[in-house]
Design a protein around this motif. Sequence first.
Motif, PDB file in Angstrom:
ATOM      1  N   ARG A 138       0.823  -1.209   0.000  1.00  0.00           N
ATOM      2  CA  ARG A 138       0.000   0.000   0.000  1.00  0.00           C
ATOM      3  C   ARG A 138       0.851   1.251   0.000  1.00  0.00           C
ATOM      4  O   ARG A 138       0.358   2.355  -0.245  1.00  0.00           O
ATOM      5  CB  ARG A 138      -0.921   0.001   1.216  1.00  0.00           C
ATOM      6  N   GLN A 139       2.130   1.076   0.323  1.00  0.00           N
ATOM      7  CA  GLN A 139       3.094   2.167   0.327  1.00  0.00           C
ATOM      8  C   GLN A 139       2.638   3.293   1.246  1.00  0.00           C
ATOM      9  O   GLN A 139       2.657   4.466   0.899  1.00  0.00           O
ATOM     10  CB  GLN A 139       3.314   2.684  -1.105  1.00  0.00           C
ATOM     11  N   LYS A 140       2.231   2.919   2.475  1.00  0.00           N
ATOM     12  CA  LYS A 140       1.741   3.888   3.442  1.00  0.00           C
ATOM     13  C   LYS A 140       2.313   3.623   4.830  1.00  0.00           C
ATOM     14  O   LYS A 140       2.617   2.489   5.189  1.00  0.00           O
ATOM     15  CB  LYS A 140       0.208   3.841   3.533  1.00  0.00           C
ATOM     16  N   PHE A 141       2.415   4.710   5.588  1.00  0.00           N
ATOM     17  CA  PHE A 141       2.780   4.629   6.997  1.00  0.00           C
ATOM     18  C   PHE A 141       1.625   3.990   7.775  1.00  0.00           C
ATOM     19  O   PHE A 141       0.452   4.292   7.525  1.00  0.00           O
ATOM     20  CB  PHE A 141       3.055   6.046   7.505  1.00  0.00           C
ATOM     21  N   ILE A 142       1.946   3.101   8.726  1.00  0.00           N
ATOM     22  CA  ILE A 142       0.905   2.438   9.520  1.00  0.00           C
ATOM     23  C   ILE A 142       0.891   2.970  10.950  1.00  0.00           C
ATOM     24  O   ILE A 142      -0.120   3.492  11.415  1.00  0.00           O
ATOM     25  CB  ILE A 142       1.093   0.904   9.536  1.00  0.00           C
ATOM     26  N   TYR A 143       2.037   2.851  11.671  1.00  0.00           N
ATOM     27  CA  TYR A 143       2.058   3.361  13.039  1.00  0.00           C
ATOM     28  C   TYR A 143       3.489   3.578  13.518  1.00  0.00           C
ATOM     29  O   TYR A 143       4.447   3.093  12.915  1.00  0.00           O
ATOM     30  CB  TYR A 143       1.332   2.421  14.011  1.00  0.00           C
ATOM     31  N   SER A 144       3.602   4.321  14.639  1.00  0.00           N
ATOM     32  CA  SER A 144       4.899   4.605  15.259  1.00  0.00           C
ATOM     33  C   SER A 144       4.986   3.940  16.618  1.00  0.00           C
ATOM     34  O   SER A 144       3.969   3.707  17.280  1.00  0.00           O
ATOM     35  CB  SER A 144       5.086   6.113  15.446  1.00  0.00           C
ATOM     36  N   LEU A 145       6.218   3.659  17.041  1.00  0.00           N
ATOM     37  CA  LEU A 145       6.503   3.148  18.376  1.00  0.00           C
ATOM     38  C   LEU A 145       7.425   4.168  19.045  1.00  0.00           C
ATOM     39  O   LEU A 145       8.550   4.371  18.597  1.00  0.00           O
ATOM     40  CB  LEU A 145       7.171   1.771  18.300  1.00  0.00           C
ATOM     41  N   ASN A 146       6.937   4.819  20.096  1.00  0.00           N
ATOM     42  CA  ASN A 146       7.638   5.985  20.644  1.00  0.00           C
ATOM     43  C   ASN A 146       7.846   5.883  22.150  1.00  0.00           C
ATOM     44  O   ASN A 146       7.051   6.396  22.922  1.00  0.00           O
ATOM     45  CB  ASN A 146       6.845   7.267  20.362  1.00  0.00           C
ATOM     46  N   GLN A 147       8.923   5.196  22.551  1.00  0.00           N
ATOM     47  CA  GLN A 147       9.303   5.238  23.964  1.00  0.00           C
ATOM     48  C   GLN A 147      10.806   5.392  24.151  1.00  0.00           C
ATOM     49  O   GLN A 147      11.266   5.570  25.271  1.00  0.00           O
ATOM     50  CB  GLN A 147       8.797   3.992  24.709  1.00  0.00           C
ATOM     51  N   HIS A 148      11.565   5.294  23.056  1.00  0.00           N
ATOM     52  CA  HIS A 148      13.002   5.536  23.173  1.00  0.00           C
ATOM     53  C   HIS A 148      13.239   7.014  23.476  1.00  0.00           C
ATOM     54  O   HIS A 148      12.495   7.880  23.006  1.00  0.00           O
ATOM     55  CB  HIS A 148      13.719   5.153  21.880  1.00  0.00           C
ATOM     56  N   LEU A 197       6.649   8.856  -2.951  1.00  0.00           N
ATOM     57  CA  LEU A 197       5.340   8.518  -2.428  1.00  0.00           C
ATOM     58  C   LEU A 197       5.119   9.234  -1.124  1.00  0.00           C
ATOM     59  O   LEU A 197       6.055   9.598  -0.422  1.00  0.00           O
ATOM     60  CB  LEU A 197       5.236   7.002  -2.195  1.00  0.00           C
ATOM     61  N   LYS A 198       3.863   9.423  -0.780  1.00  0.00           N
ATOM     62  CA  LYS A 198       3.536  10.089   0.475  1.00  0.00           C
ATOM     63  C   LYS A 198       3.961   9.224   1.639  1.00  0.00           C
ATOM     64  O   LYS A 198       3.655   8.063   1.694  1.00  0.00           O
ATOM     65  CB  LYS A 198       2.038  10.365   0.571  1.00  0.00           C
ATOM     66  N   GLY A 199       4.672   9.842   2.561  1.00  0.00           N
ATOM     67  CA  GLY A 199       5.053   9.145   3.777  1.00  0.00           C
ATOM     68  C   GLY A 199       4.629   9.938   4.972  1.00  0.00           C
ATOM     69  O   GLY A 199       3.884  10.893   4.877  1.00  0.00           O
ATOM     70  N   GLY A 200       5.116   9.551   6.122  1.00  0.00           N
ATOM     71  CA  GLY A 200       4.734  10.236   7.339  1.00  0.00           C
ATOM     72  C   GLY A 200       5.759  11.257   7.744  1.00  0.00           C
ATOM     73  O   GLY A 200       6.051  11.411   8.913  1.00  0.00           O
ATOM     74  N   SER A 201       6.327  11.979   6.804  1.00  0.00           N
ATOM     75  CA  SER A 201       7.396  12.906   7.119  1.00  0.00           C
ATOM     76  C   SER A 201       6.852  14.133   7.817  1.00  0.00           C
ATOM     77  O   SER A 201       5.739  14.583   7.582  1.00  0.00           O
ATOM     78  CB  SER A 201       8.140  13.304   5.842  1.00  0.00           C
ATOM     79  N   GLY A 202       7.661  14.706   8.651  1.00  0.00           N
ATOM     80  CA  GLY A 202       7.292  15.946   9.308  1.00  0.00           C
ATOM     81  C   GLY A 202       8.388  16.947   9.084  1.00  0.00           C
ATOM     82  O   GLY A 202       9.321  16.722   8.343  1.00  0.00           O
ATOM     83  N   ARG A 203       8.293  18.098   9.746  1.00  0.00           N
ATOM     84  CA  ARG A 203       9.314  19.118   9.591  1.00  0.00           C
ATOM     85  C   ARG A 203      10.511  18.804  10.462  1.00  0.00           C
ATOM     86  O   ARG A 203      10.366  18.379  11.594  1.00  0.00           O
ATOM     87  CB  ARG A 203       8.740  20.482   9.986  1.00  0.00           C
ATOM     88  N   ALA A 204      11.687  19.056   9.930  1.00  0.00           N
ATOM     89  CA  ALA A 204      12.889  18.863  10.736  1.00  0.00           C
ATOM     90  C   ALA A 204      12.929  19.943  11.793  1.00  0.00           C
ATOM     91  O   ALA A 204      12.579  21.083  11.553  1.00  0.00           O
ATOM     92  CB  ALA A 204      14.133  18.942   9.844  1.00  0.00           C
ATOM     93  N   ARG A 205      13.357  19.553  12.978  1.00  0.00           N
ATOM     94  CA  ARG A 205      13.334  20.483  14.082  1.00  0.00           C
ATOM     95  C   ARG A 205      14.619  21.293  14.106  1.00  0.00           C
ATOM     96  O   ARG A 205      15.693  20.747  14.328  1.00  0.00           O
ATOM     97  CB  ARG A 205      13.147  19.739  15.404  1.00  0.00           C
ATOM     98  N   GLY A 206      14.513  22.573  13.913  1.00  0.00           N
ATOM     99  CA  GLY A 206      15.693  23.424  13.875  1.00  0.00           C
ATOM    100  C   GLY A 206      16.050  23.928  15.246  1.00  0.00           C
ATOM    101  O   GLY A 206      15.928  25.101  15.550  1.00  0.00           O
ATOM    102  N   VAL A 207      16.491  23.085  16.138  1.00  0.00           N
ATOM    103  CA  VAL A 207      16.822  23.456  17.505  1.00  0.00           C
ATOM    104  C   VAL A 207      18.323  23.594  17.628  1.00  0.00           C
ATOM    105  O   VAL A 207      19.067  22.686  17.256  1.00  0.00           O
ATOM    106  CB  VAL A 207      16.314  22.387  18.497  1.00  0.00           C
ATOM    107  N   GLU A 242      -0.994   8.434  12.711  1.00  0.00           N
ATOM    108  CA  GLU A 242      -1.751   7.182  12.767  1.00  0.00           C
ATOM    109  C   GLU A 242      -3.238   7.440  12.548  1.00  0.00           C
ATOM    110  O   GLU A 242      -3.910   6.727  11.794  1.00  0.00           O
ATOM    111  CB  GLU A 242      -1.535   6.503  14.123  1.00  0.00           C
ATOM    112  N   ARG A 243      -3.758   8.497  13.212  1.00  0.00           N
ATOM    113  CA  ARG A 243      -5.184   8.788  13.069  1.00  0.00           C
ATOM    114  C   ARG A 243      -5.525   9.227  11.645  1.00  0.00           C
ATOM    115  O   ARG A 243      -6.592   8.893  11.128  1.00  0.00           O
ATOM    116  CB  ARG A 243      -5.582   9.881  14.070  1.00  0.00           C
TER     117      ARG A 243
END
Length: 507
Positions: A147-157, A383-393, A467-468
């Motif tokens: 489907r070439q789509k993002f499904i979900y993230s795992l975020n605890q690291h 293809l469309k992915g789940g990319s976001g903006r890079a954080r310029g910190v 994800e939503r």
Amino acid sequence: MPAGAVHDLDSEFNTSNRQEDPTLERCFKGHKDAVTCADFSPSHKQLATGSNDKNLMIWNLNPKARAFRFVGHKDIITAVHFSPSGDLVASASRDKTVRLWTPNIKGESTVFKVHTSTVRSVSFSSDGQRLVTASDDKSVKVWSVHRQKFIYSLNQHTNWVRCARFSPDGRLVASCGDDRTVRLWDTSTRQCINTFSDYGGPATFVDFNASGTCIASSGADNTLKIWDIRTNKLIQHYQVHSAAINGFSFHPSGNYLISGSSDSTVKILDLLEGRLIYTLHGHKGPVLAVAFSREGDLFASGGADSQVLMWKTNFDALNYREVLSRHSKRVTPDPPPHLTDIYPRSPHRHHTQNGTVEINPVVTDIQSADPHVVEVGEAPFSLKGGSGRARGVPGYRDGPSTSTASASTYTHAHEEQEEDEEEERLGPGVTYLLDERSGLPPAFRSTLEHIVQQLDILTQTVAVLEERLTLTEDKLKECLDNQAVILQQTLYTEELREARGAEGPAV
């Protein structure tokens, strides 16, 4: 600490098969910088390698065949993996993308814009339906290949994630990173179900054994550990390298493991005996990648010297499948783990085991002629992915810079080791380093730390929204499909009525 049932077979293996030393079969030269990753194709015909030179190489194991150089990534390639069918190759890069390539002369590639920072790892599930990626943005992401789509993230690291792998049955994901933890995830609930934190430095690599009952993990503290995930016990602990371990690979039989280290060596461990059996000196500089072939008869190593060495295993000539089938009545193979068997949930520590033996075989260097390289690089489509903006910190560190690979030059792996040591002094789990010696007022440092925490929360929120959004898109597509079916049924009903109305007056 091998199982007793396996020990019964081990005695027969030793009496029926004389162990021979591994030999160097070929030396592939085509990369222009350090070789960071390697993987054999399931067909046993190709070897894929990635490099700091930003290129993916597909080497044909037939000495007379051409090699292909795939051009497309804009930065260092950090990981490569063949799909189970062998018709796709996935590559990850510091350019924040993953590419899916067709490993032939066409060289077509699909681009996934997957993360907001360096992508350290990419791997297919055993059914080839999903990809798992790990990144310096502290997240692990799962993707649908077809489907070439993002499904979900795992975020605890809480720091860079170095590696992520699916279990053989696809029910679990193991990940490790610079927060000095190895995490085990349930893919159905998408929750972290266990954490191993017995590390003196960043965890560099993780993988499951062939049966899925154990995971092995390596660290920048020079150690390699094997855990039984059914009981959460550390069953083997090796300290055979003198520098950070950059990667390892299980033999398909599960009886051997190879590891590559910044100490310039490849080590071969006998997991049945629980000891080191070979140390191979073939690279001039850190060994950054190792991989067994799917059949286990070959293994490859890549290093900072830009070389790819292909070795013949030799010491494991037995067909383990035939032996195990003959003894199926006497030996019960380990069942796959059940999620309810994975306990306890809290981290715990174990002590090291002693008594490993080092053997240094004389390895013959039989180098074949360099193959003809065909450069392939068609314009990819994104293809469309789940990319976001890079954080310029300010103070945020991207991956280490590229360095020239040679016997006298430290590569990015060594630079990362120095950075990891610096992180160890400042404390674990720190991605945005705030130098205590910079003279900043405590209030200002506290404010910056608060901003960093808020950015972490924002990253997790974005992942949830991704994800939503994916779920919403799926529901919307389902509604549109249902509406199309209803519309077709309505049109069909009206046509029937019109047909019957036209037939009425005629009768």
